[in-house]
Write a protein that holds these residues in place. Structure first.
Motif, short mmCIF file in Angstrom:
data_model
loop_
_atom_site.label_atom_id
_atom_site.label_comp_id
_atom_site.label_asym_id
_atom_site.label_seq_id
_atom_site.Cartn_x
_atom_site.Cartn_y
_atom_site.Cartn_z
N SER A 39 0.85 -1.19 0.00
CA SER A 39 0.00 0.00 0.00
C SER A 39 0.88 1.24 0.00
CB SER A 39 -0.92 0.01 1.23
OG SER A 39 -0.16 0.18 2.43
N ILE A 40 0.28 2.40 -0.28
CA ILE A 40 1.01 3.66 -0.20
C ILE A 40 0.22 4.64 0.66
CG2 ILE A 40 2.25 3.40 -2.38
CD1 ILE A 40 0.19 5.29 -3.65
N GLY A 41 0.97 5.51 1.36
CA GLY A 41 0.36 6.55 2.15
C GLY A 41 -0.11 6.08 3.51
N CYS A 42 -0.84 6.97 4.19
CA CYS A 42 -1.37 6.71 5.52
C CYS A 42 -2.50 7.70 5.76
CB CYS A 42 -0.27 6.88 6.57
SG CYS A 42 -0.85 6.67 8.29
N PRO A 43 -3.62 7.28 6.36
CA PRO A 43 -4.76 8.18 6.51
C PRO A 43 -4.66 9.14 7.70
CG PRO A 43 -5.34 6.00 7.28
CD PRO A 43 -3.96 5.89 6.73
N PHE A 44 -3.49 9.24 8.33
CA PHE A 44 -3.34 10.11 9.49
C PHE A 44 -2.34 11.24 9.18
CE2 PHE A 44 -4.96 6.12 11.03
CZ PHE A 44 -5.92 6.50 11.95
N ARG A 99 -3.79 10.42 2.76
CA ARG A 99 -4.43 9.51 1.79
C ARG A 99 -3.76 8.14 1.86
NH1 ARG A 99 -3.51 12.52 -3.61
NH2 ARG A 99 -1.47 12.69 -2.65
N TRP A 100 -4.53 7.10 1.56
CA TRP A 100 -4.02 5.73 1.61
C TRP A 100 -4.72 4.89 0.55
CZ3 TRP A 100 -6.45 0.96 3.08
CH2 TRP A 100 -5.56 -0.11 3.34
N LYS A 101 -3.92 4.13 -0.19
CA LYS A 101 -4.47 3.19 -1.18
C LYS A 101 -3.70 1.89 -1.08
CE LYS A 101 -7.58 5.27 -3.99
NZ LYS A 101 -8.85 4.70 -4.46
N ALA A 102 -4.41 0.78 -1.19
CA ALA A 102 -3.77 -0.53 -1.01
C ALA A 102 -4.11 -1.50 -2.13
CB ALA A 102 -4.20 -1.13 0.33
#
Length: 502
Positions: free
Chosen positions: A200-205, A219-222
């Motif tokens: 995945s990339i990113g993190c929602p925090f 933002r986060w996408k997996a």
């Protein structure tokens, strides 16, 4: 005349004798596969990477160089080689990606030997930029770019994160033609042949001390569990991987995805590790944690950061994490036999030196409380190093204190700033040398009493010996001058996970 449009993708050295599949540049290779010819040079695998790069440049066919650059050891080799190449082969176009150039674009572009920065994912930006340069077309509308125009830094808008399952597969077989894949499957605490993988990339925090935040902006996408399993199984079956390090910023955002993957991977008898948030995983059902452990998950890295709720708020940690929860969750993990690996950040800004010292003393005592409820908890200690998270209250405090980054790129590879990148010597005005000494000395004693389980070179005799020597200091809070422990650690080449990983 032959076109000079082939691409060299360079992964600068990031560790000593530790090879991992260079996922970031392999992702870029996948984005141009079938359109532009490319070659990979891995600084971890080459005795002389400059000579290897030059061997391609001397053909006169390679006009583009893509570097992935993380702060720390990678930056040192990246600067030295990029500078030398630009002097010797001025026609080349130098493109940097990774956390360092994205977070420090001005100093990178002011160096005059880096032409473009990929600001975040390059799956679209990189091939579109090459297209524009090859066709002499404008590139100012290509998203995720930073470059200089008329002497000013220009940042294009950010692209939405792409569906990760829609991306082309990583060209593992072609990488194997440059460097045998088994070379990248190293022996670690997890297994004999450990695979590094990004699912995945990113993190929602939006933690204001984290280098990920300015790039991904919460933002986060997996990839789906099925896609991850398919990739891992391919490498296991073809090249013998028996363990996985998930280098995602946050692998466990989705409980369902983590459980689905665990069910798929369980029959493969692989061990694995990933990163998570405590307040996220604390919401996981016991049944989910049982499935995750049964699937081979041995250890999970958590950013505990602080046991002080006020500091967690100062860091803009987000979510619902509290000091009480950090301790309770460490205790909860015991029944699942999953080792929690907790990182702590000591030395955040405060109004006075006395308050900074008080915070450090609090964290030291808190870490000992965590160890008391679950001695198997791995503790990783960092000193706070500022990250340019624009708009965050913490970064505002940092600037007001008088802290400033180097204004010349080469200054980043001075010994002091190399230590800064490793979060060992923060060079911040509010933390004094004696505070650094106390943190480091406590860390030495702590690692003596509880040597990391991830250091596979430490046998039982060594562990018992160093624990015996360190225990009295730990119990009586005598951390000054732990030379006898340092001597043993140096003699045994003790591995620190925060610097060397597994």
């Amino acid at each position: 005349m032959a076109k000079i449009n082939k691409v060299i993708l360079f992964n600068p050295r990031s560790a000593i004798a530790k090879y991992r599949i260079p996922n970031s540049i392999l992702n870029i290779a996948a984005s141009i596969e079938g359109k532009y010819e490319w070659a990979i040079v891995d600084g971890n695998c080459e005795a002389d990477p400059m000579e290897k790069i030059e061997s391609y440049l001397r053909t006169g066919e390679y006009g583009y160089l893509g570097f992935t650059v993380m702060p720390g050891p990678q930056l040192k080799q990246a600067i030295e080689i990029a500078k030398a190449i630009k002097i010797k082969y001025p026609y080349t176009t130098m493109i940097w990606g990774g956390y360092f150039p994205s977070n420090q674009p001005k100093v990178v572009l002011d160096s005059k030997y880096v032409d473009f920065i990929i600001n975040g994912p390059g799956d679209n930006a990189f091939p579109l930029l090459i297209d524009a340069l090859e066709e002499s077309k404008p590139y100012e509308f290509i998203k995720n770019l930073i470059y200089k125009a008329d002497g000013k830094i220009t940042k294009t808008i950010k692209e939405d994160l792409l569906d990760q399952d829609s991306l082309p597969p990583l060209p593992y077989d072609k990488l194997n033609n440059f460097y045998p894949i088994p070379k990248f499957l190293g022996k670690t605490y997890l297994g004999e042949h450990t695979l590094a993988y990004h699912s995945s990339i990113g993190c929602p925090f939006t933690c204001s001390f984290c280098a990920v935040v300015p790039i991904y902006e919460a933002r986060w996408k997996a990839k789906s569990a099925q896609t991850v399993y398919k990739d891992v199984k391919y490498i296991k079956d073809k090249w013998g991987a028996d363990a996985i390090e998930f280098h995602d910023n946050n692998f466990f955002v989705s409980e369902k995805r983590a459980v689905d993957f665990s069910k798929l991977i369980k029959p493969e008898n692989m061990t694995w590790w990933g990163m998570a948030r405590i307040d996220t995983m604390d919401k996981f059902k016991d049944s989910s944690l049982e499935i995750i452990r049964e699937s081979g998950c041995k250890c999970i890295f958590f950013g505990a950061e602080s046991g002080n709720n006020e500091i967690l708020e100062q860091m803009d940690k987000g979510g619902t994490q509290t000091g009480e929860q950090i301790i309770r969750f460490a205790e909860r993990m015991k029944k699942f036999d999953i080792i929690p690996e907790y990182s702590f950040v000591l030395g955040t800004p405060a109004a006075t030196p006395e308050k900074v010292q008080k915070q450090i003393d609090f964290e030291i005592n808190f870490i000992k409380q965590v160890k008391a409820v679950n001695p198997k908890t791995e503790i990783v200690i960092y000193t706070y190093t500022p990250v340019p998270t624009e708009g965050s209250e913490l970064y505002k405090q940092v600037l007001e204190s008088g802290f400033a980054y180097p204004q010349i790129l080469e200054d980043w590879i001075s010994p002091a700033w190399e230590s800064f990148d490793l979060r060992k010597n923060p060079l911040t005005p509010w933390i004094k040398p004696e505070m650094i000494d106390k943190i480091r000395n406590f860390e030495t004693v702590l690692n003596g009493v509880y040597p990391t389980v991830t250091d596979i070179r430490m046998n039982d005799l060594k562990r018992r010996s160093i624990k015996l020597i360190s225990s009295l200091r730990y119990k009586t809070n005598l951390y000054k001058y732990p030379y006898e422990i340092k001597l043993l650690q140096r003699f045994w080449k003790y591995r620190q996970p925060e610097i060397q990983g597994f």
